[in-house]
Scaffold this motif. Structure first.
Motif, mmCIF file in Angstrom:
data_model
loop_
_atom_site.group_PDB
_atom_site.id
_atom_site.type_symbol
_atom_site.label_atom_id
_atom_site.label_comp_id
_atom_site.label_asym_id
_atom_site.label_seq_id
_atom_site.Cartn_x
_atom_site.Cartn_y
_atom_site.Cartn_z
ATOM 1 N N GLU A 1 40.859 82.044 105.479
ATOM 2 C CA GLU A 1 41.051 81.908 104.093
ATOM 3 C C GLU A 1 42.004 80.572 103.895
ATOM 4 O O GLU A 1 42.019 79.749 103.134
ATOM 5 C CB GLU A 1 41.381 82.909 103.144
ATOM 6 C CG GLU A 1 40.049 83.968 102.813
ATOM 7 C CD GLU A 1 39.352 83.167 102.090
ATOM 8 O OE1 GLU A 1 39.274 82.286 101.243
ATOM 9 O OE2 GLU A 1 37.721 83.276 102.398
ATOM 10 N N GLY A 2 42.996 80.536 104.541
ATOM 11 C CA GLY A 2 44.171 79.667 104.444
ATOM 12 C C GLY A 2 43.400 78.211 104.735
ATOM 13 O O GLY A 2 43.407 77.382 103.880
ATOM 14 N N ALA B 51 43.640 63.491 102.774
ATOM 15 C CA ALA B 51 43.662 64.747 103.636
ATOM 16 C C ALA B 51 44.844 65.865 103.262
ATOM 17 O O ALA B 51 45.371 65.803 102.453
ATOM 18 C CB ALA B 51 44.399 64.290 105.010
ATOM 19 N N VAL B 52 44.013 66.962 103.584
ATOM 20 C CA VAL B 52 44.890 68.465 102.962
ATOM 21 C C VAL B 52 45.489 69.193 104.257
ATOM 22 O O VAL B 52 44.744 69.600 105.221
ATOM 23 C CB VAL B 52 43.854 69.141 102.282
ATOM 24 C CG1 VAL B 52 44.792 70.331 101.432
ATOM 25 C CG2 VAL B 52 43.108 68.299 101.248
ATOM 26 N N PHE B 53 46.853 69.493 103.974
ATOM 27 C CA PHE B 53 47.352 70.251 105.088
ATOM 28 C C PHE B 53 48.083 71.524 104.347
ATOM 29 O O PHE B 53 47.967 71.663 103.174
ATOM 30 C CB PHE B 53 48.656 69.377 105.631
ATOM 31 C CG PHE B 53 47.979 68.277 106.515
ATOM 32 C CD1 PHE B 53 47.910 68.579 107.979
ATOM 33 C CD2 PHE B 53 47.849 66.918 105.947
ATOM 34 C CE1 PHE B 53 47.545 67.437 108.649
ATOM 35 C CE2 PHE B 53 47.425 66.029 106.535
ATOM 36 C CZ PHE B 53 46.985 66.202 107.762
ATOM 37 N N GLY B 54 48.456 72.577 105.196
ATOM 38 C CA GLY B 54 49.229 73.740 104.308
ATOM 39 C C GLY B 54 50.450 73.806 104.581
ATOM 40 O O GLY B 54 51.253 73.258 105.417
ATOM 41 N N GLN B 55 50.949 74.209 103.488
ATOM 42 C CA GLN B 55 52.749 74.275 103.429
ATOM 43 C C GLN B 55 53.015 75.474 104.392
ATOM 44 O O GLN B 55 54.147 75.673 104.753
ATOM 45 C CB GLN B 55 52.953 75.004 101.728
ATOM 46 C CG GLN B 55 54.204 75.535 101.685
ATOM 47 C CD GLN B 55 55.341 74.201 101.971
ATOM 48 O OE1 GLN B 55 54.798 73.032 101.835
ATOM 49 N NE2 GLN B 55 56.622 74.423 102.280
ATOM 50 N N LYS B 56 52.041 76.387 104.913
ATOM 51 C CA LYS B 56 52.394 77.320 106.040
ATOM 52 C C LYS B 56 53.269 76.582 107.049
ATOM 53 O O LYS B 56 54.019 77.132 107.686
ATOM 54 C CB LYS B 56 51.193 77.848 106.443
ATOM 55 C CG LYS B 56 51.041 78.667 107.963
ATOM 56 C CD LYS B 56 51.799 79.918 107.796
ATOM 57 C CE LYS B 56 51.789 80.542 109.132
ATOM 58 N NZ LYS B 56 51.153 79.982 110.357
ATOM 59 N N ALA C 20 48.815 72.155 100.477
ATOM 60 C CA ALA C 20 48.367 73.287 99.526
ATOM 61 C C ALA C 20 48.940 74.596 99.912
ATOM 62 O O ALA C 20 49.890 74.763 101.075
ATOM 63 C CB ALA C 20 46.962 73.637 99.978
ATOM 64 N N PRO C 21 49.502 75.343 98.958
ATOM 65 C CA PRO C 21 50.052 76.649 99.156
ATOM 66 C C PRO C 21 49.569 77.550 100.258
ATOM 67 O O PRO C 21 48.369 77.450 100.572
ATOM 68 C CB PRO C 21 49.841 77.341 97.703
ATOM 69 C CG PRO C 21 49.192 76.619 96.693
ATOM 70 C CD PRO C 21 48.528 75.400 97.685
#
Ligand code: AMP
Length: 282
Positions: free
Chosen positions: A35-36, A144-149, A173-174
Motif C-alpha cells: 500500500e505504501g 516523481a514521487v518518493f516516500g517519507q518512509k 508522500a507520507p
C-alpha cells in the motif's frame, strides 16, 4: 498497461510522449508492492498524463553482506496490482542492461550521504543516486514521487535533482502504516510472527518522542534515552541507531529546533527496519 524491459525502448517511448506534450509521472520501486507504493502511484497518477512505474532491485545500492539475493520479488502480483491502478507503463529492466559489463559511471551526493543510513551502509546512497539518475534519464519524468518512509533517501535525491538541474518535480508522500503503526515495507516479510508483533515498537518509540516534545522536552539525549527504554521492552529488537537531526542538513541536534527528523533503524533477526517522523519545533 505495457511492460517494457529495454532501457532504450523505454527511453524512445518517453521521448515520444514528451514530444506530444504529455506530462510523465514516475514512481521508482524495487517491487514486491504494498500500500505504501500504491499511495505514491496514486499521487503520481493524479499529477500526470502518463504514469510510469519501474521495478528494479538495484544491485549497486546493496552492500556485499546485504539482502540483494533474497530481496522479495513477485512480478506476477506486482503486475496485477499495477493493472488495477491503471498504470500505463511498467519498466522492468534487467541488471545486465542497466549495468552492462564495463559500466563505470556513478553519481554521488557528498556529505549528507555519510550520515544515518549512509554511515551504516557505505555506498548505499551512491547506488541509489546512480540508479535514479539513470532512470530519470530514461523516463524523463515531469513529476516523481518518493516516500517519507525513506527520509534520508528523499533528502539526498532532492539534493541531486537541485544540484544536477534535473527539471523534475519531486514529491515526498507520507508513510503508509499497518493498523498497529508499523510502516509498510517489502522487508516486513522477513519477520517471524513474534518479530512482527514486536516490530510495532518502532512506531511506539516515535510516538513516545512526539509526546515528550509536545510536553516541551528539547533535549535529544533525553528523548533518545526514552525511546531506547520503549524499544528495550521488546526482547527481539536490536537498535542500530536512533538519531535526532535537522530534517534538511541531517546534522545531529543536541537541542531540538526548527524542522527536526527523528529516525531509527532496528533489527529483528534477519530484518532491518527503518522508520522516522518529521516535526516542527519552535
Ligand atoms: P522501495 O521499493 O522500498 O525501494 O520503495 C519505493 C518507494 O516507495 C520509495 O520512494 C519508498 O520511500 C516508498 N515507500 C516504501 N514504503 C513506503 C511506505 N510505507 N509509505 C510510503 N512510501 C513508501
Amino acid at each position: 498497461m505495457q511492460i517494457i524491459k529495454s532501457p532504450k525502448m523505454m527511453q524512445r517511448i518517453c521521448q515520444g510522449l514528451k514530444r506530444e506534450g504529455k506530462i510523465i509521472g514516475f514512481v521508482p520501486t524495487m517491487g514486491y508492492l504494498h500500500e505504501g507504493h500504491l499511495s505514491l502511484i496514486r499521487i503520481a497518477k493524479r499529477r500526470s498524463d502518463v504514469l510510469v512505474v519501474s521495478i528494479f532491485v538495484n544491485p549497486t545500492q546493496f552492500g556485499p553482506k546485504e539482502d540483494f539475493a533474497r530481496y522479495p520479488r513477485d512480478f506476477k502480483r506486482d503486475r496485477f496490482l499495477l493493472e488495477r491502478e491503471d498504470c500505463d507503463f511498467v519498466f522492468v529492466p534487467r541488471v545486465k542492461d542497466m549495468y552492462p559489463s564495463g559500466y563505470l559511471t556513478y553519481v554521488n551526493v557528498d556529505k549528507i550521504t555519510g550520515k544515518l543510513e549512509g554511515a551504516i551502509r557505505p555506498g548505499h546512497f551512491k547506488g541509489v543516486t546512480t540508479v535514479v539518475a539513470k532512470l530519470f534519464n530514461i523516463v524523463q519524468p515531469d513529476v516523481a514521487v518518493f516516500g517519507q518512509k525513506d527520509a534520508q533517501q528523499a533528502v539526498v535525491l532532492k539534493k541531486m535533482v537541485d544540484d544536477l538541474n534535473y527539471g523534475v518535480k519531486m514529491i515526498v508522500a507520507p508513510t503508509v502504516r499497518e493498523k498497529d503503526g508499523l510502516a509498510q515495507s517489502s522487508r516486513n516479510m522477513y519477520l517471524s510472527e513474534e518479530e512482527r508483533k514486536q516490530a510495532k515498537v518502532l512506531y511506539q518509540s516515535l510516538q513516545e518522542a512526539k509526546k515528550l516534545i509536545k510536553m516541551g522536552e528539547k533535549s535529544s539525549n533525553k528523548i533518545i534515552s526514552r525511546m531506547r527504554d520503549v524499544i528495550k521492552k521488546q526482547p527481539l529488537a536490536e537498535v542500530d541507531y536512533i538519531a535526532i537531526t535537522d530534517a534538511q542538513t541531517l546534522e545531529f541536534l543536541n537541542k531540538l529546533k526548527g524542522e527536526v527528523l527523528i529516525s531509527l533503524a532496528v533489527r529483528f533477526g534477519k530484518a532491518r527496519l527503518i522508520d522516522n517522523i518529521k516535526l516542527k519545533v519552535d
